[in-house]
Design an enzyme around this catalytic site. Structure first.
Site, PDB file in Angstrom:
ATOM      1  N   ASP A  29       0.831  -1.041   0.111  1.00 27.12           N
ATOM      2  CA  ASP A  29      -0.345  -0.081  -0.328  1.00 27.12           C
ATOM      3  C   ASP A  29       1.236   1.429   0.211  1.00 27.12           C
ATOM      4  O   ASP A  29       1.762   1.621   0.465  1.00 27.12           O
ATOM      5  CB  ASP A  29      -1.141  -0.122   1.352  1.00 27.12           C
ATOM      6  CG  ASP A  29      -2.264   0.799   1.453  1.00 27.12           C
ATOM      7  OD1 ASP A  29      -3.521   0.396   1.115  1.00 27.12           O
ATOM      8  OD2 ASP A  29      -1.504   2.253   1.127  1.00 27.12           O
TER       9      ASP A  29
ATOM     10  N   ARG B 106     -17.675  -8.779  -4.079  1.00 23.76           N
ATOM     11  CA  ARG B 106     -18.008  -8.006  -3.973  1.00 23.76           C
ATOM     12  C   ARG B 106     -19.354  -8.153  -2.584  1.00 23.76           C
ATOM     13  O   ARG B 106     -20.208  -8.264  -1.909  1.00 23.76           O
ATOM     14  CB  ARG B 106     -19.768  -9.725  -4.989  1.00 23.76           C
ATOM     15  CG  ARG B 106     -19.552  -8.934  -6.032  1.00 23.76           C
ATOM     16  CD  ARG B 106     -20.408  -9.847  -6.942  1.00 23.76           C
ATOM     17  NE  ARG B 106     -20.172 -10.931  -6.640  1.00 23.76           N
ATOM     18  CZ  ARG B 106     -21.087 -12.269  -6.926  1.00 23.76           C
ATOM     19  NH1 ARG B 106     -22.533 -12.355  -7.503  1.00 23.76           N
ATOM     20  NH2 ARG B 106     -20.547 -13.942  -6.804  1.00 23.76           N
TER      21      ARG B 106
ATOM     22  N   LYS C 131     -21.321  -6.654 -11.014  1.00 23.90           N
ATOM     23  CA  LYS C 131     -20.697  -5.540  -9.995  1.00 23.90           C
ATOM     24  C   LYS C 131     -21.476  -4.752 -10.330  1.00 23.90           C
ATOM     25  O   LYS C 131     -22.560  -4.322  -8.648  1.00 23.90           O
ATOM     26  CB  LYS C 131     -19.146  -5.252 -10.462  1.00 23.90           C
ATOM     27  CG  LYS C 131     -18.710  -4.182  -9.550  1.00 23.90           C
ATOM     28  CD  LYS C 131     -18.313  -5.092  -6.972  1.00 23.90           C
ATOM     29  CE  LYS C 131     -18.537  -4.224  -6.492  1.00 23.90           C
ATOM     30  NZ  LYS C 131     -19.325  -3.801  -5.349  1.00 23.90           N
TER      31      LYS C 131
ATOM     32  N   ASN D  90     -24.834  -3.798  -7.249  1.00 27.13           N
ATOM     33  CA  ASN D  90     -25.100  -2.605  -6.251  1.00 27.13           C
ATOM     34  C   ASN D  90     -26.679  -2.139  -6.994  1.00 27.13           C
ATOM     35  O   ASN D  90     -27.150  -1.442  -6.103  1.00 27.13           O
ATOM     36  CB  ASN D  90     -23.993  -1.873  -5.990  1.00 27.13           C
ATOM     37  CG  ASN D  90     -22.910  -2.465  -5.243  1.00 27.13           C
ATOM     38  OD1 ASN D  90     -23.143  -3.340  -4.160  1.00 27.13           O
ATOM     39  ND2 ASN D  90     -21.960  -2.506  -4.713  1.00 27.13           N
TER      40      ASN D  90
ATOM     41  N   CYS E 289     -19.624   2.032  -1.406  1.00 27.97           N
ATOM     42  CA  CYS E 289     -19.478   1.349  -2.979  1.00 27.97           C
ATOM     43  C   CYS E 289     -21.145   2.073  -3.230  1.00 27.97           C
ATOM     44  O   CYS E 289     -21.062   2.421  -4.479  1.00 27.97           O
ATOM     45  CB  CYS E 289     -20.121   0.124  -2.300  1.00 27.97           C
ATOM     46  SG  CYS E 289     -18.156  -0.771  -2.389  1.00 27.97           S
TER      47      CYS E 289
HETATM   48  N1  LIG Z   1     -15.432  -1.398   1.009  1.00 32.61           N
HETATM   49  C1  LIG Z   1     -16.063  -2.767   0.570  1.00 32.61           C
HETATM   50  O1  LIG Z   1     -17.120  -2.672   1.264  1.00 32.61           O
HETATM   51  C2  LIG Z   1     -16.680  -3.190  -0.472  1.00 32.61           C
HETATM   52  C3  LIG Z   1     -17.057  -3.929  -0.838  1.00 32.61           C
HETATM   53  C4  LIG Z   1     -16.594  -4.484  -2.395  1.00 32.61           C
HETATM   54  C5  LIG Z   1     -16.077  -4.235  -3.758  1.00 32.61           C
HETATM   55  N2  LIG Z   1     -15.320  -2.639  -3.469  1.00 32.61           N
HETATM   56  C6  LIG Z   1     -14.530  -2.276  -3.919  1.00 32.61           C
HETATM   57  O2  LIG Z   1     -13.101  -2.317  -3.637  1.00 32.61           O
HETATM   58  C7  LIG Z   1     -11.563  -1.330  -4.081  1.00 32.61           C
HETATM   59  C8  LIG Z   1     -10.997  -0.865  -2.710  1.00 32.61           C
HETATM   60  O3  LIG Z   1     -12.236  -0.528  -2.075  1.00 32.61           O
HETATM   61  P1  LIG Z   1     -11.925  -0.695  -0.270  1.00 32.61           P
HETATM   62  O4  LIG Z   1     -13.168  -0.095  -0.016  1.00 32.61           O
HETATM   63  O5  LIG Z   1     -11.032  -1.445  -0.108  1.00 32.61           O
HETATM   64  O6  LIG Z   1     -11.179   0.507  -0.477  1.00 32.61           O
HETATM   65  P2  LIG Z   1      -9.990   1.620   0.410  1.00 32.61           P
HETATM   66  O7  LIG Z   1      -9.821   3.425  -0.058  1.00 32.61           O
HETATM   67  O8  LIG Z   1     -10.203   1.279   2.145  1.00 32.61           O
HETATM   68  O9  LIG Z   1      -8.969   1.082   0.016  1.00 32.61           O
HETATM   69  C9  LIG Z   1      -7.946   1.450  -0.580  1.00 32.61           C
HETATM   70  C10 LIG Z   1      -6.348   1.055  -0.298  1.00 32.61           C
HETATM   71  O10 LIG Z   1      -5.641   1.316  -1.853  1.00 32.61           O
HETATM   72  C11 LIG Z   1      -4.101   2.128  -1.797  1.00 32.61           C
HETATM   73  N3  LIG Z   1      -3.826   3.025  -2.242  1.00 32.61           N
HETATM   74  C12 LIG Z   1      -4.542   3.884  -3.307  1.00 32.61           C
HETATM   75  N4  LIG Z   1      -3.230   3.679  -4.457  1.00 32.61           N
HETATM   76  C13 LIG Z   1      -2.561   2.675  -4.122  1.00 32.61           C
HETATM   77  C14 LIG Z   1      -1.086   2.415  -5.223  1.00 32.61           C
HETATM   78  N5  LIG Z   1      -1.505   3.049  -6.301  1.00 32.61           N
HETATM   79  N6  LIG Z   1      -0.862   1.289  -4.663  1.00 32.61           N
HETATM   80  C15 LIG Z   1      -1.666   0.801  -3.633  1.00 32.61           C
HETATM   81  N7  LIG Z   1      -1.621   0.859  -2.629  1.00 32.61           N
HETATM   82  C16 LIG Z   1      -2.647   2.292  -2.925  1.00 32.61           C
HETATM   83  C17 LIG Z   1      -5.190   3.267  -0.571  1.00 32.61           C
HETATM   84  O11 LIG Z   1      -3.922   3.616  -0.019  1.00 32.61           O
HETATM   85  C18 LIG Z   1      -6.331   2.252   0.228  1.00 32.61           C
HETATM   86  O12 LIG Z   1      -5.318   1.745   1.701  1.00 32.61           O
HETATM   87  C19 LIG Z   1     -13.070  -0.551  -4.613  1.00 32.61           C
HETATM   88  O13 LIG Z   1     -12.923  -0.532  -6.109  1.00 32.61           O
HETATM   89  C20 LIG Z   1     -14.086  -0.537  -4.544  1.00 32.61           C
HETATM   90  O14 LIG Z   1     -15.440  -0.217  -4.791  1.00 32.61           O
HETATM   91  C21 LIG Z   1     -15.771  -1.966  -1.884  1.00 32.61           C
END
Ligand SMILES: NC(=O)c1ccc[n+]([C@@H]2O[C@H](COP(=O)([O-])OP(=O)(O)OC[C@H]3O[C@@H](n4cnc5c(N)ncnc54)[C@H](O)[C@@H]3O)[C@@H](O)[C@H]2O)c1
Length: 450
Positions: free
Chosen positions: A39, A162, A215, A219, A273
Site C-alpha cells: 500500500d 462483492r 458488479k 449494487n 460502494c
Molecule cells: N469496502 C467495501 O465494502 C467494498 C466491497 C466491494 C468492493 N469494493 C471495491 O473494492 C475497491 C477497494 O475498496 P476499499 O473499500 O477497500 O477501498 P479503501 O479506500 O478502503 O482502500 C484502498 C487502498 O488502496 C490504497 N492505494 C491507493 N493507491 C494505491 C497505489 N497506487 N498502490 C497501492 N495502494 C494504493 C489506499 O492507500 C487504500 O489503503 C473499490 O473499487 C471498491 O469499490 C469495496
C-alpha cells in the site's frame, strides 16, 4: 509453463490494503498462501506490520496479526516484491467525481507501478469496481507499459469484489467469485486460483465487460431495493401499519428462482460502494445515449432518508412538548452500516447536522468508530459510553445497530434519560416484542415505517 495455481505453494500479492485488500490478504494468508501486501500509505502498512488493523471489521485484527506472526503475511510500500508472487491482486479504491466519473488516480498509480515489476507468467487479477470497458481501455494498456503483453506474457482477469462490510471475512470464504479474463485461458487460471485459494465456487463470465457490469448490477439492485423499502416505510407510516410486519409477510411469496426479497428501510445508504456504483452505471449509460431513471430516483430517495429521519426525531420531540433548542438527542451508532466502524459517506452525518441546525444538543456514541474519524466526520467528539450519551436525553436515536448494543440495558438507560424520552429505531432493527418492552419501560417509540 505450469501455471502456479496448480501448485500447492501458490503465492499472491495484494495491492491496496484498505477494506477489501486487508480482508483478502489476511484471509489468503489464513488459508495457507504466502501473501505480500502493498500500500502507498506508510502508516497503514506500519499498523498492519505492528499487529493492528487499518479498518474495523469483526475478526480482522486477529486474522491480520496471526498472518504477520506466522510470517505468511508480509506488508510493505515497495512493489518490487510483487515480482515474487504468482498472482497479483489489485484492490485499490475507485471513487467517483460527482455523478459517476471514475477518479482513476489510484488505479492508474497501481497499474503503472506494477507494470515496472511484472514478469512473464504472472496473473494479474483486478478486484476494484470499474465502469464497463475500463479493464480493456485503461488497465491493460497501463500494465503493458513495462513491455509485457496481457493475455500472452501475463494473464489478466477481472473478478469484482462483492463482499459486505461487517460480514466480510465469512463472505470471502463463501461468496462465489465472478470471474472473467482477457482471454479464456486467463479466466480459467483465475477460476483455478480462487477455488484453490479461497475454496469457493466461481461464476465464469464470457467477457471482462460482462463481469464489470455484474458488479454494478449487484449494487444497483441493492440501492434500488433499499429505495423501495424506504418508500414502503413511508407508505406504511401514512396508512398506519408496521413496515416490518409487511415486509416479513411480503417476502414469503416465491418469485423467480427464490422469494420476493424486500430489504429493510433505514436512515439512508452510505459507505463507499452503494453511493457511487449506481452513479457509475448512470454515467456509462449516458455515454451510450441512455437515460437510466431508476438510478437517479433510487439515489434521490435514499439520499433523502437522513432528512426524513431528522424530521421524525424532531416531530417526536415536539410531541413531548419540547422545542428543538431545548432538546438533547443521543445518537447511538454512527457508522454507515451495522457492525462496522466505517463512517465514509455515512447517512448519520446529515442527520446530526440537521438536528444541530434545528438547535438540538446532539451527543454521539459508537463503540466501533475511531474517535479521530468521528471528530473529522461530525466535528465533535464521542461520549465514552452509551450510558453517558443517554444522560438527560429526550431521544435515543439508534442509527446503526452493532452487536455490542445487545448488552444495552434499556431499563438502566430509562433511569438516565428525560421523562418523555423517545427511542427512534433508524435501522428497522427492533422486533415488535422489543418495541412492546420499550413502551412498557415508559419510552415512546418511533421507527421508519413504524
Ligand atoms: N469496502 C467495501 O465494502 C467494498 C466491497 C466491494 C468492493 N469494493 C471495491 O473494492 C475497491 C477497494 O475498496 P476499499 O473499500 O477497500 O477501498 P479503501 O479506500 O478502503 O482502500 C484502498 C487502498 O488502496 C490504497 N492505494 C491507493 N493507491 C494505491 C497505489 N497506487 N498502490 C497501492 N495502494 C494504493 C489506499 O492507500 C487504500 O489503503 C473499490 O473499487 C471498491 O469499490 C469495496
Amino acid at each position: 509453463m505450469s501455471f502456479p495455481p496448480d501448485r500447492e505453494d501458490v503465492t499472491a500479492s495484494v495491492i491496496g490494503l484498505g477494506y477489501v485488500g486487508s480482508c483478502l490478504a489476511a484471509t489468503l494468508a489464513d488459508r495457507g498462501l504466502r501473501v505480500f501486501g502493498v500500500d502507498v500509505n506508510e502508516l497503514l502498512v506500519e499498523e498492519i506490520a505492528g499487529g493492528g488493523s487499518p479498518v474495523q471489521e469483526p475478526g480482522l485484527t486477529d486474522l491480520l496479526a496471526q498472518g504477520t506472526a506466522s510470517g505468511r503475511l508480509t506488508v510493505g510500500t515497495d512493489y518490487a516484491r510483487t515480482a515474487e508472487s504468482d498472482v497479483v491482486i489489485v484492490a485499490v479504491g475507485t471513487p467517483v467525481h460527482g455523478r459517476g466519473e471514475l477518479a482513476d488516480t489510484q488505479v492508474r498509480g497501481a497499474c503503472e507501478e506494477l507494470s515496472r515489476h511484472l514478469r512473464p507468467g504472472q496473473l494479474v487479477i483486478v478486484k476494484s469496481t470499474l465502469p464497463p470497458g475500463t479493464m480493456r481501455r485503461l488497465v491493460a494498456p497501463l500494465l503493458e507499459k513495462g513491455g509485457l503483453r496481457c493475455g500472452t506474457d501475463i494473464g489478466l482477469a477481472f473478478c469484482p469484489e462483492r463482499l459486505s462490510q461487517g460480514t466480510a471475512l465469512a463472505e470471502l470464504r463463501s461468496l462465489p467469485v465472478v470471474v472473467s479474463g482477457i482471454t479464456p485461458r486467463d479466466a480459467e487460471r483465475a477460476e483455478r486460483f480462487w477455488r484453490r485459494a479461497l475454496g469457493v465456487e466461481t461464476i465464469p463470465c464470457s467477457s471482462l465487460e460482462t463481469a464489470e457490469v455484474v458488479k454494478l448490477a449487484n449494487n444497483w439492485w441493492i440501492d434500488h431495493n433499499i429505495a423501495l423499502a424506504n418508500e414502503l416505510g413511508k407508505f406504511c407510516s401514512a396508512v398506519g401499519v408496521d413496515v416490518m410486519e409487511v415486509i416479513g409477510a411480503t417476502n414469503s411469496a416465491p418469485k423467480g428462482g427464490g422469494n420476493i426479497n424486500v430489504l429493510l428501510p433505514g436512515v439512508g445508504v452510505g459507505g463507499s460502494c452503494l453511493t457511487k456504483d449506481p452513479w457509475m452505471v448512470w454515467r456509462t449509460a449516458r455515454e451510450h445515449g441512455l437515460d437510466l431513471r431508476s438510478v437517479t430516483t433510487a439515489r434521490e430517495i435514499n439520499d433523502g432518508m437522513p432528512g426524513y429521519t431528522a424530521r421524525l426525531i424532531l416531530e417526536e420531540i415536539a410531541k413531548a412538548g419540547k422545542r428543538p433548542d431545548q432538546a438533547r438527542v443521543a445518537i447511538l451508532g454512527l457508522a454507515f452500516k451495522n457492525d462496522t466502524g466505517d463512517v465514509r459517506s455515512t447517512p448519520t452525518a446529515p442527520v446530526v447536522a440537521a438536528l444541530a441546525d434545528a438547535g438540538a444538543e446532539v451527543v454521539l456514541y459508537d463503540p466501533l468508530v475511531d474517535p479521530a474519524e468521528a471528530e473529522k466526520t461530525f466535528r465533535t467528539g464521542l461520549a465514552p459510553t452509551a450510558e453517558a450519551a443517554a444522560e438527560g436525553a429526550d431521544c435515543l436515536a439508534i442509527l446503526a445497530w452493532h452487536r455490542e448494543f445487545a448488552d444495552l440495558s434499556f431499563a438502566d438507560l430509562r433511569t438516565r434519560v428525560s421523562d418523555r424520552c423517545v427511542v427512534v429505531d433508524g435501522r428497522a432493527h427492533f422486533p415488535r416484542s422489543t418495541v412492546e418492552s420499550l413502551t412498557g419501560l415508559g419510552f415512546a417509540f418511533r421507527g421508519i415505517g413504524r
